[in-house]
Design a protein around this motif. Structure first.
Motif: not given
Length: 123
Positions: A81-86, A66-70, A28-34
């Motif tokens: 999820l936020t980056r912090g939760q991940v 945890t996926v909202v959309s694709i 929700t607050d930015g990219g986390i990877g692939k």
């Protein structure tokens, strides 16, 4: 009930047979990877995400719920999820945890609403 986290939401737009490997993953607050790997198995659907340099190159296992959309056009997966939760999720080691039921239960509790691990998602 943690079982629900291992299935995609009907609204996520998951199309069976579409390979998500390589799709970018957005919190929700930015990219986390692939996406490095994924499963579409009923009651055991998940994404393995390579966080690259963001969290010192660790992989994380994310339950499908945890996926909202694709977005297949942009090749992106969006999470609730936020980056912090991940970042704070229980450690994932592919060789030990991928098919380990105890780890899946722990992770399911972490990502379920109101869990004791501090993860949880807003209702």
């Amino acid at each position: 009930m943690t079982e629900r986290v291992w299935n995609y939401k009907a609204t996520a737009g998951r199309v069976a047979g579409v390979d998500l490997t390589g799709f970018k993953v957005e919190a929700t607050d930015g990219g986390i990877g692939k996406v490095d790997a994924h499963s579409d198995e009923v009651d055991d659907a998940y994404l393995v995400v390579d966080t690259g340099g963001w969290i010192f190159g660790k992989e994380v296992l994310l339950p499908a719920d945890t996926v909202v959309s694709i977005d297949p056009e942009e090749e992106k997966v969006f999470l609730d999820l936020t980056r912090g939760q991940v970042k704070d999720a229980p450690e994932f080691r592919r060789d030990e945890h991928l098919d380990h039921p105890g780890y899946h239960r722990e992770l399911g509790r972490y990502y379920d609403v109101g869990v004791p691990f501090g993860g949880g998602r807003p209702v």
